[in-house]
Write a protein that holds these residues in place. Structure first.
Motif, PDB file in Angstrom:
ATOM      1  N   MET A  16       1.777 -15.188  13.404  1.00 60.04           N
ATOM      2  CA  MET A  16       2.661 -16.258  12.928  1.00 60.04           C
ATOM      3  C   MET A  16       1.871 -17.286  12.131  1.00 60.04           C
ATOM      4  O   MET A  16       2.310 -17.778  11.098  1.00 60.04           O
ATOM      5  N   ASN A  17       0.668 -17.619  12.608  1.00 65.16           N
ATOM      6  CA  ASN A  17      -0.148 -18.608  11.908  1.00 65.16           C
ATOM      7  C   ASN A  17      -0.613 -18.089  10.561  1.00 65.16           C
ATOM      8  O   ASN A  17      -0.757 -18.832   9.597  1.00 65.16           O
ATOM      9  N   LEU A  18      -0.884 -16.744  10.494  1.00 67.31           N
ATOM     10  CA  LEU A  18      -1.303 -16.170   9.224  1.00 67.31           C
ATOM     11  C   LEU A  18      -0.158 -16.136   8.224  1.00 67.31           C
ATOM     12  O   LEU A  18      -0.328 -16.363   7.029  1.00 67.31           O
ATOM     13  N   GLN A  19       1.047 -15.832   8.739  1.00 66.74           N
ATOM     14  CA  GLN A  19       2.205 -15.739   7.847  1.00 66.74           C
ATOM     15  C   GLN A  19       2.712 -17.110   7.431  1.00 66.74           C
ATOM     16  O   GLN A  19       3.164 -17.307   6.310  1.00 66.74           O
ATOM     17  N   PHE A  20       2.648 -18.066   8.323  1.00 68.31           N
ATOM     18  CA  PHE A  20       3.179 -19.406   8.050  1.00 68.31           C
ATOM     19  C   PHE A  20       2.110 -20.436   8.367  1.00 68.31           C
ATOM     20  O   PHE A  20       2.128 -21.059   9.428  1.00 68.31           O
ATOM     21  N   PRO A  21       1.111 -20.606   7.500  1.00 68.11           N
ATOM     22  CA  PRO A  21       0.041 -21.567   7.769  1.00 68.11           C
ATOM     23  C   PRO A  21       0.597 -22.980   7.881  1.00 68.11           C
ATOM     24  O   PRO A  21       1.560 -23.335   7.205  1.00 68.11           O
ATOM     25  N   VAL A  22      -0.048 -23.745   8.745  1.00 67.41           N
ATOM     26  CA  VAL A  22       0.381 -25.125   8.947  1.00 67.41           C
ATOM     27  C   VAL A  22       0.067 -25.941   7.708  1.00 67.41           C
ATOM     28  O   VAL A  22      -1.060 -25.926   7.204  1.00 67.41           O
ATOM     29  N   GLN A  23       1.065 -26.613   7.186  1.00 63.88           N
ATOM     30  CA  GLN A  23       0.888 -27.429   5.997  1.00 63.88           C
ATOM     31  C   GLN A  23       0.467 -28.836   6.377  1.00 63.88           C
ATOM     32  O   GLN A  23       1.062 -29.452   7.250  1.00 63.88           O
ATOM     33  N   GLU A  24      -0.603 -29.322   5.713  1.00 65.19           N
ATOM     34  CA  GLU A  24      -1.011 -30.698   5.955  1.00 65.19           C
ATOM     35  C   GLU A  24       0.022 -31.636   5.345  1.00 65.19           C
ATOM     36  O   GLU A  24       0.512 -31.408   4.251  1.00 65.19           O
ATOM     37  N   SER A  25       0.341 -32.656   6.079  1.00 67.81           N
ATOM     38  CA  SER A  25       1.329 -33.606   5.578  1.00 67.81           C
ATOM     39  C   SER A  25       0.735 -34.414   4.443  1.00 67.81           C
ATOM     40  O   SER A  25      -0.383 -34.915   4.536  1.00 67.81           O
ATOM     41  N   ILE A  26       1.468 -34.493   3.358  1.00 70.77           N
ATOM     42  CA  ILE A  26       1.032 -35.250   2.191  1.00 70.77           C
ATOM     43  C   ILE A  26       1.945 -36.450   2.033  1.00 70.77           C
ATOM     44  O   ILE A  26       3.160 -36.316   1.929  1.00 70.77           O
ATOM     45  N   GLU A  27       1.336 -37.607   2.031  1.00 67.32           N
ATOM     46  CA  GLU A  27       2.126 -38.830   1.912  1.00 67.32           C
ATOM     47  C   GLU A  27       2.609 -38.993   0.481  1.00 67.32           C
ATOM     48  O   GLU A  27       1.828 -39.000  -0.468  1.00 67.32           O
ATOM     49  N   MET A  28       3.912 -39.077   0.325  1.00 67.30           N
ATOM     50  CA  MET A  28       4.507 -39.252  -0.989  1.00 67.30           C
ATOM     51  C   MET A  28       4.652 -40.740  -1.271  1.00 67.30           C
ATOM     52  O   MET A  28       5.209 -41.480  -0.467  1.00 67.30           O
ATOM     53  N   VAL A  29       4.117 -41.164  -2.402  1.00 63.13           N
ATOM     54  CA  VAL A  29       4.169 -42.572  -2.772  1.00 63.13           C
ATOM     55  C   VAL A  29       5.059 -42.715  -4.001  1.00 63.13           C
ATOM     56  O   VAL A  29       4.808 -42.082  -5.034  1.00 63.13           O
ATOM     57  N   ALA A  30       6.097 -43.502  -3.890  1.00 63.15           N
ATOM     58  CA  ALA A  30       7.012 -43.710  -5.012  1.00 63.15           C
ATOM     59  C   ALA A  30       6.342 -44.572  -6.077  1.00 63.15           C
ATOM     60  O   ALA A  30       5.510 -45.431  -5.785  1.00 63.15           O
ATOM     61  N   CYS A  31       6.699 -44.332  -7.328  1.00 62.10           N
ATOM     62  CA  CYS A  31       6.155 -45.133  -8.423  1.00 62.10           C
ATOM     63  C   CYS A  31       6.755 -46.536  -8.365  1.00 62.10           C
ATOM     64  O   CYS A  31       7.981 -46.688  -8.407  1.00 62.10           O
ATOM     65  N   PRO A  32       5.915 -47.586  -8.294  1.00 63.59           N
ATOM     66  CA  PRO A  32       6.466 -48.945  -8.240  1.00 63.59           C
ATOM     67  C   PRO A  32       7.166 -49.333  -9.536  1.00 63.59           C
ATOM     68  O   PRO A  32       8.181 -50.008  -9.524  1.00 63.59           O
ATOM     69  N   VAL A  33       6.593 -48.902 -10.664  1.00 65.97           N
ATOM     70  CA  VAL A  33       7.218 -49.113 -11.975  1.00 65.97           C
ATOM     71  C   VAL A  33       6.995 -47.857 -12.803  1.00 65.97           C
ATOM     72  O   VAL A  33       6.103 -47.058 -12.522  1.00 65.97           O
ATOM     73  N   THR A  34       7.818 -47.674 -13.804  1.00 63.13           N
ATOM     74  CA  THR A  34       7.658 -46.520 -14.684  1.00 63.13           C
ATOM     75  C   THR A  34       7.694 -46.973 -16.138  1.00 63.13           C
ATOM     76  O   THR A  34       8.204 -48.044 -16.459  1.00 63.13           O
ATOM     77  N   GLN A  35       7.110 -46.147 -16.993  1.00 62.28           N
ATOM     78  CA  GLN A  35       7.176 -46.346 -18.432  1.00 62.28           C
ATOM     79  C   GLN A  35       7.895 -45.149 -19.036  1.00 62.28           C
ATOM     80  O   GLN A  35       7.851 -44.045 -18.489  1.00 62.28           O
ATOM     81  N   ARG A  36       8.549 -45.374 -20.154  1.00 59.35           N
ATOM     82  CA  ARG A  36       9.390 -44.327 -20.736  1.00 59.35           C
ATOM     83  C   ARG A  36       8.708 -43.701 -21.939  1.00 59.35           C
ATOM     84  O   ARG A  36       8.248 -44.391 -22.846  1.00 59.35           O
ATOM     85  N   VAL A  37       8.674 -42.373 -21.920  1.00 56.76           N
ATOM     86  CA  VAL A  37       8.115 -41.593 -23.024  1.00 56.76           C
ATOM     87  C   VAL A  37       9.211 -40.694 -23.586  1.00 56.76           C
ATOM     88  O   VAL A  37       9.924 -40.028 -22.833  1.00 56.76           O
ATOM     89  N   ILE A  38       9.335 -40.691 -24.901  1.00 59.96           N
ATOM     90  CA  ILE A  38      10.244 -39.769 -25.577  1.00 59.96           C
ATOM     91  C   ILE A  38       9.404 -38.704 -26.276  1.00 59.96           C
ATOM     92  O   ILE A  38       8.489 -39.030 -27.046  1.00 59.96           O
ATOM     93  N   ILE A  39       9.698 -37.447 -25.979  1.00 56.29           N
ATOM     94  CA  ILE A  39       9.024 -36.316 -26.608  1.00 56.29           C
ATOM     95  C   ILE A  39       9.999 -35.638 -27.566  1.00 56.29           C
ATOM     96  O   ILE A  39      11.136 -35.337 -27.197  1.00 56.29           O
ATOM     97  N   ILE A  40       9.559 -35.438 -28.791  1.00 57.77           N
ATOM     98  CA  ILE A  40      10.365 -34.727 -29.775  1.00 57.77           C
ATOM     99  C   ILE A  40       9.683 -33.393 -30.038  1.00 57.77           C
ATOM    100  O   ILE A  40       8.574 -33.339 -30.572  1.00 57.77           O
ATOM    101  N   SER A  41      10.343 -32.313 -29.611  1.00 56.73           N
ATOM    102  CA  SER A  41       9.743 -30.981 -29.692  1.00 56.73           C
ATOM    103  C   SER A  41      10.819 -29.947 -29.986  1.00 56.73           C
ATOM    104  O   SER A  41      11.813 -29.873 -29.265  1.00 56.73           O
TER     105      SER A  41
END
Length: 264
Positions: A16-41
């Protein structure tokens, strides 16, 4: 449970451990502010790594297939990225030439080009920033942040801070008026309410000089404090938290005998 049953259970647990390895918990940090990028492709599939890395780097990314659509929305962006990687050398060179005369409303831009096209370009004649793509991981994020920072001072004053808008940008500072918070490089700068109010008043003035008296009235609600240096004390504290210096100001400049204004 017998010895044989214990061994059987252990083997099952190992599987079971080989098939489903224990995943380390990763702390998700929300972006406090964002900037906007427009891509023209014309073919966004070829630059999905660009979209992914920018999104992970706290950018809101909008992709447009056609130049006209992207330019119509340009004023809502902090950076325009033109993707020329799908063009043949002759087509890419022609497109590059036409973009030198393209009005973007003061929004800084970045051109993605193939290495084969880069070798044909006279970079002295190019006004925009160039990046050979594919590039190293996260290099697009570094260049986007750098270009936006360097272009912030050239943007129209209305893009610095407008009443009712949030977040707003001034140089490398982001001001979230809804949360009364100030950030630099995604890190919150802890200000008192008075320090925050002082900064916003200076930003609202868009570079005009504010006298100590006007700041007393606007921030403290009074016009007389008996010769108190309360304004100077709080400006000094604000500068310290911003990493600013009165002798070589980046954010707040002193107008001797009058008051303060935004630094150039």
């Amino acid at each position: 449970m017998s010895t044989e049953e214990v061994r059987l259970q252990d083997r099952m647990n190992m599987r079971m451990n080989l098939q489903f390895p224990v995943q380390e918990s990763i702390e998700m940090v929300a972006c406090p502010v964002t900037q906007r990028v427009i891509i023209i492709s014309p073919f966004p599939r070829g630059i999905h790594e660009v979209v992914r890395d920018l999104s992970d780097g706290c950018f809101d990314v909008l992709v447009f297939h056609h130049l006209e659509q992207g330019l119509r929305n340009a004023l809502s962006a902090d950076l325009l990225i033109f993707d020329l990687t799908s063009y043949r050398e002759e087509e890419g060179a022609a497109m590059l030439h036409s973009l030198q005369h393209q009005e973007t409303g003061g929004i800084p831009s970045l051109l993605l080009v193939k290495e084969s096209l880069f070798g044909l370009i006279d970079t002295a004649q190019i006004q925009q920033e160039l990046l050979v793509w594919p590039a190293r991981p996260q290099e697009i994020v570094y260049h986007a942040q750098r270009i936006i920072r360097s272009g912030a001072g050239n943007r129209a004053a209305s893009s610095r801070l407008e009443a009712g808008t949030s977040p707003a940008i001034y140089k490398d500072l982001w001001i979230d008026k809804k949360k009364m918070s100030v950030f630099r490089s995604g890190v919150k700068i802890e200000l008192t309410k008075t320090e925050y109010d002082l900064l916003v008043k200076l930003l609202d003035s868009e570079g005009a000089v504010l006298s100590r008296e006007s700041l007393l009235e606007e921030v403290w609600g009074t016009t007389f404090m008996g010769g108190s240096n309360v304004v100077d004390v709080h400006v000094k504290s604000l500068r310290k938290k911003l990493g600013d210096r009165a002798s070589d100001p980046v954010y707040i400049a002193t107008v001797r005998g009058v008051g303060y204004r935004l630094a150039d």
